[in-house]
Design a protein around this motif. Sequence first.
Motif, PDB file in Angstrom:
ATOM      1  N   THR A 147      -2.988 -11.290   6.176  1.00 19.57           N
ATOM      2  CA  THR A 147      -2.320 -10.537   7.173  1.00 19.57           C
ATOM      3  C   THR A 147      -1.395  -9.051   6.535  1.00 19.57           C
ATOM      4  O   THR A 147      -1.262  -9.134   5.208  1.00 19.57           O
ATOM      5  N   ILE A 148      -1.639  -8.135   7.072  1.00 20.99           N
ATOM      6  CA  ILE A 148      -1.647  -6.768   6.421  1.00 20.99           C
ATOM      7  C   ILE A 148      -0.466  -6.251   7.107  1.00 20.99           C
ATOM      8  O   ILE A 148      -0.575  -5.890   8.591  1.00 20.99           O
ATOM      9  N   GLY A 149       0.558  -5.467   6.806  1.00 20.33           N
ATOM     10  CA  GLY A 149       1.682  -5.003   7.439  1.00 20.33           C
ATOM     11  C   GLY A 149       1.175  -3.498   7.783  1.00 20.33           C
ATOM     12  O   GLY A 149       0.306  -2.918   7.426  1.00 20.33           O
ATOM     13  N   LEU A 150       1.879  -3.108   8.788  1.00 22.05           N
ATOM     14  CA  LEU A 150       1.657  -1.805   9.465  1.00 22.05           C
ATOM     15  C   LEU A 150       2.699  -0.806   9.052  1.00 22.05           C
ATOM     16  O   LEU A 150       2.900   0.269   9.635  1.00 22.05           O
ATOM     17  N   TYR A 151       3.678  -1.001   7.844  1.00 21.74           N
ATOM     18  CA  TYR A 151       4.139   0.009   7.328  1.00 21.74           C
ATOM     19  C   TYR A 151       3.945   0.183   5.996  1.00 21.74           C
ATOM     20  O   TYR A 151       3.349  -0.416   5.071  1.00 21.74           O
ATOM     21  N   LYS A 152       3.655   1.624   5.431  1.00 22.34           N
ATOM     22  CA  LYS A 152       3.434   1.865   4.340  1.00 22.34           C
ATOM     23  C   LYS A 152       4.292   1.831   3.106  1.00 22.34           C
ATOM     24  O   LYS A 152       5.522   2.127   3.198  1.00 22.34           O
ATOM     25  N   ALA A 153       3.904   0.690   2.281  1.00 22.07           N
ATOM     26  CA  ALA A 153       4.718   0.291   1.132  1.00 22.07           C
ATOM     27  C   ALA A 153       6.189  -0.383   1.679  1.00 22.07           C
ATOM     28  O   ALA A 153       5.766  -0.908   2.855  1.00 22.07           O
ATOM     29  N   TYR A 154       7.196  -0.021   1.274  1.00 19.46           N
ATOM     30  CA  TYR A 154       8.373  -0.555   1.638  1.00 19.46           C
ATOM     31  C   TYR A 154       9.007   0.554   2.505  1.00 19.46           C
ATOM     32  O   TYR A 154      10.233   0.612   2.623  1.00 19.46           O
ATOM     33  N   SER A 155       8.671   1.359   3.382  1.00 18.47           N
ATOM     34  CA  SER A 155       9.119   2.479   3.933  1.00 18.47           C
ATOM     35  C   SER A 155       9.037   2.131   5.652  1.00 18.47           C
ATOM     36  O   SER A 155       8.454   0.959   6.090  1.00 18.47           O
ATOM     37  N   ASN A 156       9.247   3.078   6.310  1.00 15.17           N
ATOM     38  CA  ASN A 156       9.398   2.759   7.656  1.00 15.17           C
ATOM     39  C   ASN A 156       8.227   3.699   8.461  1.00 15.17           C
ATOM     40  O   ASN A 156       7.898   4.022   9.519  1.00 15.17           O
TER      41      ASN A 156
ATOM     42  N   LYS B 241      -7.866   0.306  11.943  1.00 15.05           N
ATOM     43  CA  LYS B 241      -9.577   0.074  12.363  1.00 15.05           C
ATOM     44  C   LYS B 241     -10.468   0.975  11.312  1.00 15.05           C
ATOM     45  O   LYS B 241     -11.535   0.296  10.763  1.00 15.05           O
ATOM     46  N   LYS B 242     -10.260   2.058  11.234  1.00 15.96           N
ATOM     47  CA  LYS B 242     -10.913   3.120  10.397  1.00 15.96           C
ATOM     48  C   LYS B 242     -11.242   2.601   9.117  1.00 15.96           C
ATOM     49  O   LYS B 242     -12.191   2.757   8.378  1.00 15.96           O
ATOM     50  N   VAL B 243      -9.856   2.406   8.501  1.00 12.32           N
ATOM     51  CA  VAL B 243     -10.175   1.777   7.181  1.00 12.32           C
ATOM     52  C   VAL B 243     -10.666   0.486   6.877  1.00 12.32           C
ATOM     53  O   VAL B 243     -11.609   0.355   6.143  1.00 12.32           O
ATOM     54  N   VAL B 244     -10.511  -0.368   8.052  1.00 18.48           N
ATOM     55  CA  VAL B 244     -11.350  -1.564   7.785  1.00 18.48           C
ATOM     56  C   VAL B 244     -13.008  -1.338   8.080  1.00 18.48           C
ATOM     57  O   VAL B 244     -13.577  -2.040   7.193  1.00 18.48           O
ATOM     58  N   PHE B 245     -13.315  -0.599   9.100  1.00 21.08           N
ATOM     59  CA  PHE B 245     -14.689  -0.194   9.152  1.00 21.08           C
ATOM     60  C   PHE B 245     -15.395   0.461   7.946  1.00 21.08           C
ATOM     61  O   PHE B 245     -16.384   0.133   7.280  1.00 21.08           O
ATOM     62  N   GLN B 246     -14.597   1.524   7.078  1.00 21.12           N
ATOM     63  CA  GLN B 246     -14.677   2.088   5.989  1.00 21.12           C
ATOM     64  C   GLN B 246     -15.097   0.928   4.759  1.00 21.12           C
ATOM     65  O   GLN B 246     -15.963   1.061   3.955  1.00 21.12           O
ATOM     66  N   SER B 247     -14.308  -0.078   5.040  1.00 22.40           N
ATOM     67  CA  SER B 247     -14.093  -0.993   3.728  1.00 22.40           C
ATOM     68  C   SER B 247     -15.204  -2.219   4.109  1.00 22.40           C
ATOM     69  O   SER B 247     -15.999  -2.669   3.029  1.00 22.40           O
ATOM     70  N   GLN B 248     -15.514  -2.389   5.335  1.00 21.40           N
ATOM     71  CA  GLN B 248     -16.864  -3.244   5.638  1.00 21.40           C
ATOM     72  C   GLN B 248     -17.885  -2.810   5.297  1.00 21.40           C
ATOM     73  O   GLN B 248     -18.999  -3.056   4.546  1.00 21.40           O
ATOM     74  N   GLU B 249     -18.126  -1.200   5.487  1.00 14.79           N
ATOM     75  CA  GLU B 249     -19.327  -0.500   4.891  1.00 14.79           C
ATOM     76  C   GLU B 249     -19.484  -0.585   3.577  1.00 14.79           C
ATOM     77  O   GLU B 249     -20.703  -0.864   2.928  1.00 14.79           O
TER      78      GLU B 249
ATOM     79  N   GLN C 145      -8.645  -6.199  -0.855  1.00 20.62           N
ATOM     80  CA  GLN C 145      -7.927  -5.030  -2.014  1.00 20.62           C
ATOM     81  C   GLN C 145      -7.999  -3.727  -1.763  1.00 20.62           C
ATOM     82  O   GLN C 145      -7.295  -2.944  -1.743  1.00 20.62           O
ATOM     83  N   LEU C 146      -9.472  -3.414  -0.968  1.00 19.91           N
ATOM     84  CA  LEU C 146      -9.733  -2.109  -0.538  1.00 19.91           C
ATOM     85  C   LEU C 146      -8.468  -1.647   0.730  1.00 19.91           C
ATOM     86  O   LEU C 146      -8.203  -0.492   0.491  1.00 19.91           O
ATOM     87  N   LEU C 147      -8.247  -2.821   1.326  1.00 22.81           N
ATOM     88  CA  LEU C 147      -7.283  -2.330   2.517  1.00 22.81           C
ATOM     89  C   LEU C 147      -5.858  -2.102   2.010  1.00 22.81           C
ATOM     90  O   LEU C 147      -5.085  -1.268   2.313  1.00 22.81           O
ATOM     91  N   MET C 148      -5.616  -3.009   0.892  1.00 21.29           N
ATOM     92  CA  MET C 148      -4.276  -2.760   0.275  1.00 21.29           C
ATOM     93  C   MET C 148      -4.207  -1.201  -0.237  1.00 21.29           C
ATOM     94  O   MET C 148      -3.060  -0.736  -0.116  1.00 21.29           O
ATOM     95  N   GLU C 149      -5.051  -0.894  -1.009  1.00 26.77           N
ATOM     96  CA  GLU C 149      -4.989   0.386  -1.745  1.00 26.77           C
ATOM     97  C   GLU C 149      -4.975   1.567  -0.554  1.00 26.77           C
ATOM     98  O   GLU C 149      -4.256   2.557  -0.521  1.00 26.77           O
ATOM     99  N   SER C 150      -5.883   1.396   0.353  1.00 25.11           N
ATOM    100  CA  SER C 150      -6.172   2.443   1.350  1.00 25.11           C
ATOM    101  C   SER C 150      -4.735   2.762   2.169  1.00 25.11           C
ATOM    102  O   SER C 150      -4.554   3.687   2.677  1.00 25.11           O
ATOM    103  N   LEU C 151      -4.213   1.468   2.553  1.00 28.18           N
ATOM    104  CA  LEU C 151      -3.168   1.463   3.464  1.00 28.18           C
ATOM    105  C   LEU C 151      -1.727   1.571   2.890  1.00 28.18           C
ATOM    106  O   LEU C 151      -0.740   1.313   3.448  1.00 28.18           O
ATOM    107  N   ASP C 152      -1.548   1.640   1.390  1.00 27.99           N
ATOM    108  CA  ASP C 152      -0.597   1.702   0.655  1.00 27.99           C
ATOM    109  C   ASP C 152       0.404   0.273   1.002  1.00 27.99           C
ATOM    110  O   ASP C 152       1.446   0.261   1.299  1.00 27.99           O
TER     111      ASP C 152
ATOM    112  N   CYS D 269      -2.164 -14.732  -3.619  1.00 29.21           N
ATOM    113  CA  CYS D 269      -1.232 -13.628  -3.203  1.00 29.21           C
ATOM    114  C   CYS D 269      -1.783 -12.267  -4.167  1.00 29.21           C
ATOM    115  O   CYS D 269      -1.794 -12.532  -5.494  1.00 29.21           O
ATOM    116  N   LEU D 270      -1.933 -11.341  -3.619  1.00 27.64           N
ATOM    117  CA  LEU D 270      -2.467  -9.976  -4.245  1.00 27.64           C
ATOM    118  C   LEU D 270      -1.003  -9.101  -4.352  1.00 27.64           C
ATOM    119  O   LEU D 270      -0.585  -8.908  -3.030  1.00 27.64           O
ATOM    120  N   GLU D 271      -0.831  -8.600  -5.365  1.00 27.15           N
ATOM    121  CA  GLU D 271       0.299  -7.795  -5.371  1.00 27.15           C
ATOM    122  C   GLU D 271       0.215  -6.588  -6.469  1.00 27.15           C
ATOM    123  O   GLU D 271      -0.545  -6.906  -7.517  1.00 27.15           O
TER     124      GLU D 271
END
Length: 129
Positions: free
Chosen positions: A14-23, A32-40, A95-102, A116-118
């Motif tokens: 599960t990936i959150g839809l806020y960057k880091a601990y911001s709002n 979805k764009k980041v998911v597609f790029q990561s899949q590629e 890991q790619l998603l975490m980096e790209s989505l902060d 747990c990846l952190e």
Amino acid sequence: MNSISIKTYAAHATIGLYKAYSNEPITLIDFKKVVFQSQEKIKKELGVALSIKLTPCEIVFLGQEEPSVTLDFIQYPKFPTTEKLLKEAILQLVQLLMESLDQVRTVIIFPDDTICLEKSDEIDPKIQL
């Protein structure tokens, strides 16, 4: 009609839809764009075609409320790979998603363990422990 049967292998993250601990929100379109790029990238680097089901959800934890997306991965019968390589591909994709989505932290649930990846020990300040 053809039928293809293989041993079941599934994982979830599960990936959150806020960057880091911001709002600061991450839109589903951007997600979805980041998911597609990561899949590629995973397909190119590891030769693994990852099928991912995206399900909107919300993480609620002691004061933290965050819109999120659960990613469900399976051993897709049409394009099977070894479980070891599939697990590696899922780990790298998350890991790619975490980096790209902060993202600071996420958990991946595999059939045999939970990882747990952190990026830091920091805890969301909204969480009241």
